[in-house]
Motif scaffolding. Structure first.
Motif, PDB file in Angstrom:
ATOM      1  N   PRO A  12       0.829  -1.209   0.000  1.00 57.34           N
ATOM      2  CA  PRO A  12       0.000   0.000   0.000  1.00 57.34           C
ATOM      3  C   PRO A  12       0.863   1.260   0.000  1.00 57.34           C
ATOM      4  O   PRO A  12       1.854   1.336   0.728  1.00 57.34           O
ATOM      5  CB  PRO A  12      -0.799  -0.112   1.313  1.00 57.34           C
ATOM      6  CG  PRO A  12      -0.716  -1.549   1.703  1.00 57.34           C
ATOM      7  CD  PRO A  12       0.561  -2.094   1.135  1.00 57.34           C
ATOM      8  N   GLY A  13       0.506   2.217  -0.879  1.00 52.70           N
ATOM      9  CA  GLY A  13       1.223   3.490  -0.920  1.00 52.70           C
ATOM     10  C   GLY A  13       2.354   3.539  -1.929  1.00 52.70           C
ATOM     11  O   GLY A  13       2.925   4.599  -2.153  1.00 52.70           O
ATOM     12  N   LEU A  14       2.683   2.396  -2.574  1.00 51.48           N
ATOM     13  CA  LEU A  14       3.767   2.405  -3.565  1.00 51.48           C
ATOM     14  C   LEU A  14       3.168   2.344  -4.970  1.00 51.48           C
ATOM     15  O   LEU A  14       2.405   1.426  -5.292  1.00 51.48           O
ATOM     16  CB  LEU A  14       4.696   1.209  -3.340  1.00 51.48           C
ATOM     17  CG  LEU A  14       5.878   1.094  -4.317  1.00 51.48           C
ATOM     18  CD1 LEU A  14       6.813   2.292  -4.204  1.00 51.48           C
ATOM     19  CD2 LEU A  14       6.646  -0.212  -4.077  1.00 51.48           C
ATOM     20  N   PHE A  15       3.507   3.330  -5.799  1.00 50.23           N
ATOM     21  CA  PHE A  15       2.925   3.463  -7.134  1.00 50.23           C
ATOM     22  C   PHE A  15       4.043   3.483  -8.187  1.00 50.23           C
ATOM     23  O   PHE A  15       5.117   4.032  -7.939  1.00 50.23           O
ATOM     24  CB  PHE A  15       2.133   4.771  -7.258  1.00 50.23           C
ATOM     25  CG  PHE A  15       0.958   4.875  -6.309  1.00 50.23           C
ATOM     26  CD1 PHE A  15      -0.341   4.715  -6.764  1.00 50.23           C
ATOM     27  CD2 PHE A  15       1.163   5.140  -4.953  1.00 50.23           C
ATOM     28  CE1 PHE A  15      -1.429   4.819  -5.900  1.00 50.23           C
ATOM     29  CE2 PHE A  15       0.083   5.244  -4.079  1.00 50.23           C
ATOM     30  CZ  PHE A  15      -1.209   5.080  -4.547  1.00 50.23           C
ATOM     31  N   PHE A  16       3.764   2.923  -9.366  1.00 50.89           N
ATOM     32  CA  PHE A  16       4.695   2.997 -10.501  1.00 50.89           C
ATOM     33  C   PHE A  16       3.925   3.538 -11.702  1.00 50.89           C
ATOM     34  O   PHE A  16       2.798   3.081 -11.970  1.00 50.89           O
ATOM     35  CB  PHE A  16       5.251   1.616 -10.856  1.00 50.89           C
ATOM     36  CG  PHE A  16       6.185   1.054  -9.820  1.00 50.89           C
ATOM     37  CD1 PHE A  16       7.556   1.240  -9.923  1.00 50.89           C
ATOM     38  CD2 PHE A  16       5.687   0.343  -8.730  1.00 50.89           C
ATOM     39  CE1 PHE A  16       8.426   0.736  -8.968  1.00 50.89           C
ATOM     40  CE2 PHE A  16       6.540  -0.162  -7.768  1.00 50.89           C
ATOM     41  CZ  PHE A  16       7.914   0.029  -7.883  1.00 50.89           C
ATOM     42  N   ILE A  17       4.531   4.473 -12.430  1.00 52.97           N
ATOM     43  CA  ILE A  17       3.848   5.058 -13.586  1.00 52.97           C
ATOM     44  C   ILE A  17       4.825   5.273 -14.744  1.00 52.97           C
ATOM     45  O   ILE A  17       6.043   5.235 -14.562  1.00 52.97           O
ATOM     46  CB  ILE A  17       3.177   6.416 -13.231  1.00 52.97           C
ATOM     47  CG1 ILE A  17       4.212   7.399 -12.644  1.00 52.97           C
ATOM     48  CG2 ILE A  17       2.016   6.218 -12.277  1.00 52.97           C
ATOM     49  CD1 ILE A  17       3.656   8.805 -12.410  1.00 52.97           C
ATOM     50  N   GLY A  18       4.276   5.518 -15.939  1.00 48.55           N
ATOM     51  CA  GLY A  18       5.073   5.917 -17.101  1.00 48.55           C
ATOM     52  C   GLY A  18       5.829   4.784 -17.754  1.00 48.55           C
ATOM     53  O   GLY A  18       5.440   3.611 -17.696  1.00 48.55           O
TER      54      GLY A  18
ATOM     55  N   PHE B  84       3.995   9.379 -24.818  1.00 49.18           N
ATOM     56  CA  PHE B  84       3.624  10.478 -23.924  1.00 49.18           C
ATOM     57  C   PHE B  84       2.195  10.296 -23.430  1.00 49.18           C
ATOM     58  O   PHE B  84       1.897  10.552 -22.272  1.00 49.18           O
ATOM     59  CB  PHE B  84       3.796  11.841 -24.597  1.00 49.18           C
ATOM     60  CG  PHE B  84       5.210  12.353 -24.525  1.00 49.18           C
ATOM     61  CD1 PHE B  84       5.933  12.269 -23.344  1.00 49.18           C
ATOM     62  CD2 PHE B  84       5.820  12.926 -25.629  1.00 49.18           C
ATOM     63  CE1 PHE B  84       7.242  12.723 -23.267  1.00 49.18           C
ATOM     64  CE2 PHE B  84       7.128  13.388 -25.565  1.00 49.18           C
ATOM     65  CZ  PHE B  84       7.837  13.286 -24.377  1.00 49.18           C
ATOM     66  N   GLN B  85       1.297   9.844 -24.315  1.00 50.10           N
ATOM     67  CA  GLN B  85      -0.082   9.669 -23.867  1.00 50.10           C
ATOM     68  C   GLN B  85      -0.144   8.672 -22.710  1.00 50.10           C
ATOM     69  O   GLN B  85      -0.887   8.860 -21.757  1.00 50.10           O
ATOM     70  CB  GLN B  85      -0.988   9.237 -25.023  1.00 50.10           C
ATOM     71  CG  GLN B  85      -2.472   9.227 -24.671  1.00 50.10           C
ATOM     72  CD  GLN B  85      -2.987  10.575 -24.147  1.00 50.10           C
ATOM     73  OE1 GLN B  85      -2.559  11.637 -24.599  1.00 50.10           O
ATOM     74  NE2 GLN B  85      -3.898  10.530 -23.174  1.00 50.10           N
ATOM     75  N   TRP B  86       0.690   7.617 -22.789  1.00 46.11           N
ATOM     76  CA  TRP B  86       0.728   6.656 -21.670  1.00 46.11           C
ATOM     77  C   TRP B  86       1.285   7.334 -20.404  1.00 46.11           C
ATOM     78  O   TRP B  86       0.783   7.125 -19.301  1.00 46.11           O
ATOM     79  CB  TRP B  86       1.550   5.415 -22.032  1.00 46.11           C
ATOM     80  CG  TRP B  86       1.791   4.554 -20.822  1.00 46.11           C
ATOM     81  CD1 TRP B  86       2.978   4.281 -20.226  1.00 46.11           C
ATOM     82  CD2 TRP B  86       0.785   3.897 -20.025  1.00 46.11           C
ATOM     83  NE1 TRP B  86       2.797   3.506 -19.112  1.00 46.11           N
ATOM     84  CE2 TRP B  86       1.458   3.256 -18.958  1.00 46.11           C
ATOM     85  CE3 TRP B  86      -0.607   3.809 -20.095  1.00 46.11           C
ATOM     86  CZ2 TRP B  86       0.784   2.520 -17.979  1.00 46.11           C
ATOM     87  CZ3 TRP B  86      -1.287   3.084 -19.112  1.00 46.11           C
ATOM     88  CH2 TRP B  86      -0.590   2.445 -18.081  1.00 46.11           C
ATOM     89  N   ALA B  87       2.315   8.159 -20.568  1.00 48.95           N
ATOM     90  CA  ALA B  87       2.894   8.860 -19.408  1.00 48.95           C
ATOM     91  C   ALA B  87       1.837   9.763 -18.757  1.00 48.95           C
ATOM     92  O   ALA B  87       1.645   9.742 -17.538  1.00 48.95           O
ATOM     93  CB  ALA B  87       4.104   9.684 -19.838  1.00 48.95           C
ATOM     94  N   TRP B  88       1.116  10.554 -19.596  1.00 49.08           N
ATOM     95  CA  TRP B  88       0.087  11.449 -19.030  1.00 49.08           C
ATOM     96  C   TRP B  88      -1.005  10.618 -18.346  1.00 49.08           C
ATOM     97  O   TRP B  88      -1.424  10.926 -17.230  1.00 49.08           O
ATOM     98  CB  TRP B  88      -0.586  12.329 -20.097  1.00 49.08           C
ATOM     99  CG  TRP B  88       0.280  13.010 -21.120  1.00 49.08           C
ATOM    100  CD1 TRP B  88       0.075  13.031 -22.476  1.00 49.08           C
ATOM    101  CD2 TRP B  88       1.466  13.804 -20.900  1.00 49.08           C
ATOM    102  NE1 TRP B  88       1.057  13.765 -23.109  1.00 49.08           N
ATOM    103  CE2 TRP B  88       1.929  14.255 -22.173  1.00 49.08           C
ATOM    104  CE3 TRP B  88       2.182  14.168 -19.765  1.00 49.08           C
ATOM    105  CZ2 TRP B  88       3.067  15.048 -22.339  1.00 49.08           C
ATOM    106  CZ3 TRP B  88       3.329  14.960 -19.935  1.00 49.08           C
ATOM    107  CH2 TRP B  88       3.750  15.387 -21.186  1.00 49.08           C
TER     108      TRP B  88
END
Ligand code: FAD
Length: 415
Positions: A381-387, A401-405
């Protein structure tokens, strides 16, 4: 090939005594590591929700890849960026984020900031002016959302106990929501690191094997000499590999072949695989050559081919691989060989230019361990990964970029 990547020494995999109550420790509601496209979008959205957000970036400025993207004009989205366009071992993962934050949403933001843009081709939207305008827009939005951005900050270990404690060369920072937005391995000279993969492994998440994508092919020996002699020549073609085909331009370079068709197909290429290139996609070449044989029997093959292809390429092909005689002297079998060679020109690349020039990294943090709605790690909980750090990769043309946004926006609603 490793299924999992080794954890580098700079990430400390420990659950140690809580230093959160130490008065020298700074506290934020949300810490985002990486001030790239995804990290800034996430920080803005979280800040708009009233969260106290700190962004940590080891480079000397934010959004460096945005600045160099699209040849300095930033191809910031693609009108046709739908989930089915993306590569991943878990294809359905990207659906939720991409449908909740669409190209139209980003276009609305660009228009709010009065940034002029145009569609170049195939739904690809570019700034009329400069990519700097997109970075300025993101920084203005971040400022309005009271986001703090700390540049030239080296992140050391991450400890987890009642939240996260992040050690940096400037201070120790405590938070309940940690977002890893450090991108992939492409262009290490611009600050790319495998940091996200190491953090994922530290917390028990899988990392799928990575490889460079949207990258030129290299050639050697005579094939390289051929490419060098044509460096700068561009030809529209259909390039195919691994079941995917792209109708765009091929470009000869001093190292091998590049251009949009080749960059696209490189994301589907694996070592020792051939790439098939149709150099005259909209022509029945054999029928055309037969017609020309009747109409211009004295003309040499290279003269006929120069009417269809760049002259230098036609000459080089005739000098190396095709029977350059008068048309009347070519048998039906010869014409068949010419048609086959140009309609299915098979190339065995030596390799790619690697992460040094790759626009993206294929593979990455396996999405199976993450919520597709929030980007949060299922067991942490509380750990996120993006982009781009995630195993979600788009084709050339504004998709990444659309995936990053979209992934940044998704996490920004929950951190
Ligand atoms: C030359 C080039 C041109 C491109 N052009 C386009 C284009 O026109 N359109 C398109 O859609 N895509 C384009 N891309 C791809 C696009 O730039 C990426 O997919 C996108 O930037 C990924 O966003 P991100 O925020 O996940 O990662 P990034 O933008 O890479 O941001 C990651 C950030 O994290 C920082 N960081 C890394 N490690 C650490 C660490 N250990 N500690 C602190 N900070 C760290 C990095 O310095 C960086 O600022 C291009 C890529 C390249 C290389």
């Amino acid at each position: 090939m490793h299924d999992f990547l080794p954890v580098p020494h700079h990430v400390v995999a420990v659950t140690s005594p809580s230093r959160h109550r130490d008065p020298s420790v700074e506290r934020y509601d949300v810490v985002v590591i990486g001030a790239g496209a995804a990290g800034l979008m996430c920080a803005i959205e979280a800040g708009k929700r009233g969260r106290r957000v700190l962004v940590l970036e080891h480079a000397d400025r934010a959004g460096k890849k945005v600045l160099i993207s699209g040849g300095g004009r930033c191809n910031f989205t693609n009108l046709y960026a739908t989930p089915d366009c993306f590569q991943s071992q878990n294809k359905s993962f990207c659906v939720s984020a991409l449908t909740r934050y669409t190209p139209q949403d980003f276009i609305a933001l660009v228009e709010k900031h009065r940034i002029a843009y145009h569609e170049k081709k195939l739904g690809q939207l570019f700034c009329d002016g400069s990519a700097k305008e997109i970075v300025r827009m993101l920084l203005d939005e971040a400022e309005a959302a009271k986001v703090t951005i700390r540049l030239q900050c080296k992140v050391g270990g991450i400890r987890s106990i009642n939240g996260f404690l992040i050690e940096t060369d400037l201070a120790a920072i405590a938070t309940d929501s940690l977002v890893v937005a450090t991108g992939g391995l492409s262009i290490p000279q611009m600050g790319a690191t495998g940091f996200a993969y190491a953090v994922a492994q530290q917390f028990g998440l899988k990392v799928t094997p990575t490889r460079p994508g949207l990258v030129p092919f290299t050639r050697s020996g005579q094939a390289l000499a051929f490419c060098k002699s044509l460096a700068g020549v561009s030809i529209p073609c259909i390039a195919s590999c691994g079941g995917s085909s792209f109708w765009e331009n091929l470009l000869f370079t001093h190292r091998g072949i590049s251009g949009p068709a080749i960059l696209q197909v490189s994301s589907y290429w694996h070592e020792a695989e051939q790439v098939h290139i149709d150099l005259l996609p909209d022509l029945d070449l054999l029928a055309y050559l037969k017609e020309q044989q009747d109409a211009r029997p004295k003309a040499e093959l290279q003269t006929i081919l120069s009417m269809l292809l760049p002259r230098s390429f036609a000459e080089a092909m005739c000098a190396t691989s095709l029977p350059n005689r008068a048309m009347a002297q070519l048998s039906i079998k010869d014409l068949g060989v010419v048609a086959h060679t140009l309609k299915d020109w098979s190339i065995l690349p030596d390799g790619t230019e690697g992460y040094r020039t790759a626009e993206v990294t294929l593979g990455g943090v396996h999405t199976i361990g993450l919520s597709s709605k929030t980007m949060e790690a299922a067991g942490v909980p509380g750990l996120f990964f993006i982009g781009e750090a995630l195993d979600v990769t788009g084709p050339l043309g504004g998709y990444n970029f659309q995936w990053a946004w979209a992934s940044g926006y998704a996490a920004g609603q929950y951190v």
